[in-house]
Design an enzyme around this catalytic site. Sequence first.
Site, PDB file in Angstrom:
ATOM      1  N   ASP A  13       8.204  -4.122  -7.539  1.00 34.70           N
ATOM      2  CA  ASP A  13       7.129  -2.779  -6.847  1.00 34.70           C
ATOM      3  C   ASP A  13       6.114  -3.713  -6.410  1.00 34.70           C
ATOM      4  O   ASP A  13       5.598  -4.209  -5.952  1.00 34.70           O
ATOM      5  CB  ASP A  13       6.602  -2.449  -8.461  1.00 34.70           C
ATOM      6  CG  ASP A  13       5.281  -1.191  -7.784  1.00 34.70           C
ATOM      7  OD1 ASP A  13       5.369  -0.491  -7.124  1.00 34.70           O
ATOM      8  OD2 ASP A  13       4.409  -1.230  -8.757  1.00 34.70           O
ATOM      9  N   ASP A  15       2.462  -1.965  -5.583  1.00 39.20           N
ATOM     10  CA  ASP A  15       0.779  -1.392  -6.236  1.00 39.20           C
ATOM     11  C   ASP A  15       0.612  -1.696  -8.034  1.00 39.20           C
ATOM     12  O   ASP A  15       2.025  -0.986  -8.508  1.00 39.20           O
ATOM     13  CB  ASP A  15       0.017  -0.124  -6.133  1.00 39.20           C
ATOM     14  CG  ASP A  15      -0.113  -0.187  -4.837  1.00 39.20           C
ATOM     15  OD1 ASP A  15      -0.710  -0.643  -4.063  1.00 39.20           O
ATOM     16  OD2 ASP A  15       0.448   0.697  -3.870  1.00 39.20           O
ATOM     17  N   ASP A 174       5.773  -1.603 -12.836  1.00 45.27           N
ATOM     18  CA  ASP A 174       4.429  -1.715 -13.721  1.00 45.27           C
ATOM     19  C   ASP A 174       4.201  -0.333 -14.047  1.00 45.27           C
ATOM     20  O   ASP A 174       3.373   0.009 -15.211  1.00 45.27           O
ATOM     21  CB  ASP A 174       2.700  -1.646 -13.427  1.00 45.27           C
ATOM     22  CG  ASP A 174       2.104  -1.253 -12.367  1.00 45.27           C
ATOM     23  OD1 ASP A 174       3.621  -1.136 -11.340  1.00 45.27           O
ATOM     24  OD2 ASP A 174       1.365  -0.551 -12.536  1.00 45.27           O
TER      25      ASP A 174
END
Length: 230
Positions: A13, A15, A174
Amino acid sequence: MASLSPPLLVIFDVDGTLLDSQRAIVAAMTTAYESHGLAPPSRRAIVGVVGLSVAEAVAELSREAPDHPREAIGEAFKESFRQGLAHAPDESGLYPGAADVLDALVAREDVLLGLATGNSRRGVERLVARFGLERHFVTTQSADDAPSKPHPAMVHQACVEAGVPAEQAVVVGDTSFDMAMARAAGARAIGVSWGYHAQDRLFAAGAERVLSSFAELIPALRLVDPADAA
């Protein structure tokens, strides 16, 4: 020499995982709402939808306000975010250790790297160019290519492009959206603690473990030591 066949595909991922962009995202979304004369969502609400595509994020933020011009807000967010990076390019940077781990992984013959993000393809290309990562990723999936996370399409498409089965892929992210996407696709899921969602959400969504630093990632991937593969 023995090696993993096929190689392990590690899908990152962006961001909150590779890129520390929280301040820029919150500022851009706040500006997007205010530019339409609307009260902006709280920081907590904005942070909670990071990981979704822009359209899905705005839809969630405006769930209680069906009269909000969602498409226009989304476009305003994209423009504000681009302008913010243009005027303050150092506002968002890679998290500590990210570049070193990417360099170490791309040097291995038994690993391929990919990206899966709710950003636009233009945003992905800008990120890759900004940090000199052009040679690192064999596949990049964006909001322009597939349904928003947690739909598994990004992982499935990444695996096809890399020539790797889903069971030989691992998503590093995240948010619970990343973990759920990985599990839905039949891939492994590894969470990171420095992004947007708390550890309990990551585990509940299917994370096999949650890292506290990038230094923990390579051991967590359970790769064969090159010295043992000779």
